[in-house]
Design a protein around this motif. Structure first.
Motif, mmCIF file in Angstrom:
data_model
loop_
_atom_site.group_PDB
_atom_site.id
_atom_site.type_symbol
_atom_site.label_atom_id
_atom_site.label_comp_id
_atom_site.label_asym_id
_atom_site.label_seq_id
_atom_site.Cartn_x
_atom_site.Cartn_y
_atom_site.Cartn_z
ATOM 1 N N PHE A 54 0.936 -1.377 -0.020
ATOM 2 C CA PHE A 54 -0.062 -0.061 0.114
ATOM 3 C C PHE A 54 0.751 1.271 -0.017
ATOM 4 C CE2 PHE A 54 -2.308 -3.333 2.169
ATOM 5 C CZ PHE A 54 -3.589 -3.428 1.388
ATOM 6 N N VAL A 55 0.484 2.326 -0.935
ATOM 7 C CA VAL A 55 1.162 3.528 -0.937
ATOM 8 C C VAL A 55 -0.025 4.554 -0.521
ATOM 9 C CG1 VAL A 55 2.673 4.993 -2.073
ATOM 10 C CG2 VAL A 55 3.004 2.644 -2.342
ATOM 11 N N CYS A 56 0.467 5.294 0.168
ATOM 12 C CA CYS A 56 -0.699 6.532 0.425
ATOM 13 C C CYS A 56 0.365 7.761 0.094
ATOM 14 C CB CYS A 56 -1.103 6.736 1.797
ATOM 15 S SG CYS A 56 -2.317 5.443 2.117
ATOM 16 N N VAL A 57 -0.276 8.749 -0.847
ATOM 17 C CA VAL A 57 0.500 9.905 -1.196
ATOM 18 C C VAL A 57 -0.474 11.162 -0.895
ATOM 19 C CG1 VAL A 57 1.662 8.878 -3.047
ATOM 20 C CG2 VAL A 57 -0.308 9.906 -3.602
ATOM 21 N N GLY A 58 0.391 12.271 -0.347
ATOM 22 C CA GLY A 58 -0.577 13.653 -0.070
ATOM 23 C C GLY A 58 0.425 14.484 -0.284
ATOM 24 N N GLY A 59 -0.075 15.799 -0.505
ATOM 25 C CA GLY A 59 0.623 16.963 -0.847
ATOM 26 C C GLY A 59 1.807 17.372 0.002
ATOM 27 N N SER A 60 1.646 17.461 1.261
ATOM 28 C CA SER A 60 2.584 17.761 2.278
ATOM 29 C C SER A 60 3.606 17.068 3.070
ATOM 30 C CB SER A 60 2.295 18.974 3.188
ATOM 31 O OG SER A 60 1.179 18.321 4.109
ATOM 32 N N PRO A 61 4.799 17.226 3.351
ATOM 33 C CA PRO A 61 5.580 16.362 4.069
ATOM 34 C C PRO A 61 5.221 15.977 5.308
ATOM 35 C CG PRO A 61 7.015 17.590 2.696
ATOM 36 C CD PRO A 61 5.533 18.319 2.807
ATOM 37 N N THR A 134 -1.567 -0.918 -4.134
ATOM 38 C CA THR A 134 -2.689 -0.172 -4.322
ATOM 39 C C THR A 134 -2.204 1.289 -3.871
ATOM 40 O OG1 THR A 134 -4.198 -1.943 -3.577
ATOM 41 C CG2 THR A 134 -4.830 0.567 -3.121
ATOM 42 N N ILE A 135 -2.200 1.921 -4.610
ATOM 43 C CA ILE A 135 -2.216 3.613 -3.885
ATOM 44 C C ILE A 135 -3.345 4.392 -3.879
ATOM 45 C CG2 ILE A 135 -0.891 5.716 -4.904
ATOM 46 C CD1 ILE A 135 1.028 4.059 -6.371
ATOM 47 N N VAL A 136 -3.337 5.162 -2.780
ATOM 48 C CA VAL A 136 -4.469 6.140 -2.596
ATOM 49 C C VAL A 136 -3.774 7.378 -2.475
ATOM 50 C CG1 VAL A 136 -6.550 6.600 -1.182
ATOM 51 C CG2 VAL A 136 -5.853 4.357 -1.375
ATOM 52 N N LYS A 258 -2.900 3.676 -14.131
ATOM 53 C CA LYS A 258 -3.611 2.945 -15.124
ATOM 54 C C LYS A 258 -2.386 2.269 -15.996
ATOM 55 C CE LYS A 258 -7.124 2.485 -18.685
ATOM 56 N NZ LYS A 258 -7.744 1.096 -18.067
ATOM 57 N N LEU A 259 -1.697 3.091 -16.390
ATOM 58 C CA LEU A 259 -0.512 2.993 -17.275
ATOM 59 C C LEU A 259 0.412 1.801 -16.682
ATOM 60 C CD1 LEU A 259 0.556 6.380 -18.992
ATOM 61 C CD2 LEU A 259 -0.334 4.408 -19.921
ATOM 62 N N SER A 260 0.456 1.901 -15.200
ATOM 63 C CA SER A 260 1.491 1.031 -14.659
ATOM 64 C C SER A 260 0.799 -0.346 -13.891
ATOM 65 C CB SER A 260 2.154 2.017 -13.453
ATOM 66 O OG SER A 260 1.274 2.360 -12.473
ATOM 67 N N ASN A 261 -0.417 -0.477 -14.343
ATOM 68 C CA ASN A 261 -1.230 -1.516 -13.758
ATOM 69 C C ASN A 261 -1.230 -1.488 -11.951
ATOM 70 O OD1 ASN A 261 -2.782 -3.871 -14.213
ATOM 71 N ND2 ASN A 261 -1.006 -5.241 -13.624
ATOM 72 N N ILE A 262 -1.340 -0.432 -11.812
ATOM 73 C CA ILE A 262 -1.634 -0.311 -10.181
ATOM 74 C C ILE A 262 -3.040 0.210 -9.746
ATOM 75 C CG2 ILE A 262 -0.838 1.086 -8.042
ATOM 76 C CD1 ILE A 262 1.840 1.350 -9.279
ATOM 77 N N ARG A 263 -3.673 -0.436 -8.651
ATOM 78 C CA ARG A 263 -4.795 0.188 -8.329
ATOM 79 C C ARG A 263 -4.850 1.346 -7.568
ATOM 80 N NH1 ARG A 263 -7.767 -3.245 -3.932
ATOM 81 N NH2 ARG A 263 -9.600 -2.845 -5.033
ATOM 82 N N GLY A 264 -5.421 2.278 -8.135
ATOM 83 C CA GLY A 264 -5.427 3.633 -7.530
ATOM 84 C C GLY A 264 -6.739 4.436 -7.318
ATOM 85 N N SER A 265 -6.718 5.011 -6.263
ATOM 86 C CA SER A 265 -8.032 5.931 -5.732
ATOM 87 C C SER A 265 -7.774 7.086 -5.194
ATOM 88 C CB SER A 265 -9.112 4.736 -4.831
ATOM 89 O OG SER A 265 -10.373 5.368 -4.718
ATOM 90 N N ILE A 266 -8.799 7.991 -4.861
ATOM 91 C CA ILE A 266 -8.315 9.265 -4.457
ATOM 92 C C ILE A 266 -9.502 9.683 -3.574
ATOM 93 C CG2 ILE A 266 -8.105 11.939 -5.008
ATOM 94 C CD1 ILE A 266 -7.444 11.064 -7.778
#
Length: 275
Positions: A54-61, A134-136, A258-266
């Motif tokens: 699982f990877v969670c990404v967001g704007g600020s450190p 999975t990336i969110v 989508k290009l990298s075949n990773i499940r993604g959501s926002i």
């Protein structure tokens, strides 16, 4: 050339291998992830990141560090000293933290910033031979027809013309890519939000813009080329097109997942209402 790592499970090929589409990677002796301060020569990616699911990404450190501390507590993986080192220490571009199988990564603001991070993150996962990732994206946004505090799960990112596409100029030619996200994952996040019942959670399209001010029909920028009435008419058209919030990263996020075949959501919290 289409490249990707895969693994065998009960004689079947894993469906969620990380995919890249760059034949140059195969011939490179060393791949440098410049903005993450990592490289394949001095880091053992499979050993360091191979268990990531699982990877969670967001704007600020600081937000991503806070998320790391929260998730470590929830999973019972707290550091006794409360120390969570920044894996990307040495660069001021992005921050990355890891707790068990979870990565928490900052991406800055806007399409260019998150695009750079995603290129290097995807290569990191590829070199680490990760599967079923999975990336969110967790962030904030402006709402349309919603109260502040509402959480929007993105059904599909659209551009400022309300079209589900991400356009990029490559070698002088316009390339159009799909912004389709994982439908099942979106429904799972929507259901989780409803079960928590601590805040209202809705699903809708997210408009991705190239600018925080005029691009989002704001009236408080250094320049404003439209009237209040024109603003309201535009936002009404956006609402009719299914748009429920506005931010600046969703389209390229969806396209690259989508290009990298990773499940993604926002998942985005509404900070203020545009209309």
């Amino acid at each position: 050339m289409h490249s990707g790592f895969s693994e065998e499970r009960n004689g079947e090929q894993c469906e969620r291998s990380i995919c890249v589409n760059n034949p140059n990677l195969e011939s490179m002796k060393e791949d440098i992830l410049y903005h993450l301060n990592l490289d394949t020569a001095s880091h053992d990616f499979p050993k360091q990141f191979g268990d990531v699911k699982f990877v969670c990404v967001g704007g600020s450190p600081w937000r991503m560090k806070s998320f790391t501390e929260y998730i470590a507590k929830e999973l019972g993986l707290e550091d006794p000293k409360g120390e969570y080192p920044n894996i990307c220490e040495g660069t001021d571009r992005y921050a990355m933290y890891k707790v068990g199988p979870i990565l928490s990564v900052s991406h800055g603001i806007g399409i260019p910033s998150i695009s750079i991070m995603l290129h290097e993150l995807i290569k990191l996962l590829y070199h680490a031979r990760c599967t079923d990732v999975t990336i969110v994206r967790i962030g904030t946004s402006g709402g349309i027809g919603l109260q502040p505090g509402t959480v929007v799960v993105t059904k599909q990112p659209v551009d400022a013309m309300f079209l589900p596409r991400f356009e990029q100029v490559v070698l002088g030619k316009t390339v159009v890519r799909s912004t389709e996200l994982d439908v099942e994952l979106a429904e799972e996040l929507l259901q989780c939000g409803k079960e928590l019942a601590e805040f209202e959670t809705v699903i809708g399209n997210t408009m991705c813009t190239l600018d925080f001010y005029e691009g989002q029909a704001r009236l408080d920028g250094a320049f404003c080329s439209y009237t209040e009435e024109e603003k309201q008419n535009y936002l009404s058209e956006a609402y009719a097109a299914g748009v429920r919030n506005i931010e600046m990263e969703s389209s390229v996020f969806a396209a690259m997942c989508k290009l990298s075949n990773i499940r993604g959501s926002i998942r985005s919290e509404v900070l203020d209402a545009a209309v």
